[in-house]
Write a protein that holds these residues in place. Structure first.
Motif: not given
Length: 56
Positions: A38-56
């Motif tokens: 669960r913790a790994r999944s949460e970190r991955l979701r946060q990473l994806i969200a951060t990359r989307r913000r940076v790329a967007g």
């Protein structure tokens, strides 16, 4: 002062109590095994969200 022993639980109640404690222990073990995933999944979701913000 007289020492009194607590009344003994009837066998059915004692058996149900032990069964409940065993089930709780099992549920706790499963929960702790799933926590890292669960913790790994949460970190991955946060990473994806951060990359989307940076790329967007």
């Amino acid at each position: 002062m007289a020492w009194t022993t607590p009344p003994r639980l009837d066998p059915d109640r004692s058996r149900r109590r032990l069964q409940l404690l065993a089930e709780l222990a099992g549920a706790r073990a499963v929960q702790q095994r799933e926590r890292p995933q669960r913790a790994r999944s949460e970190r991955l979701r946060q990473l994806i969200a951060t990359r989307r913000r940076v790329a967007g």
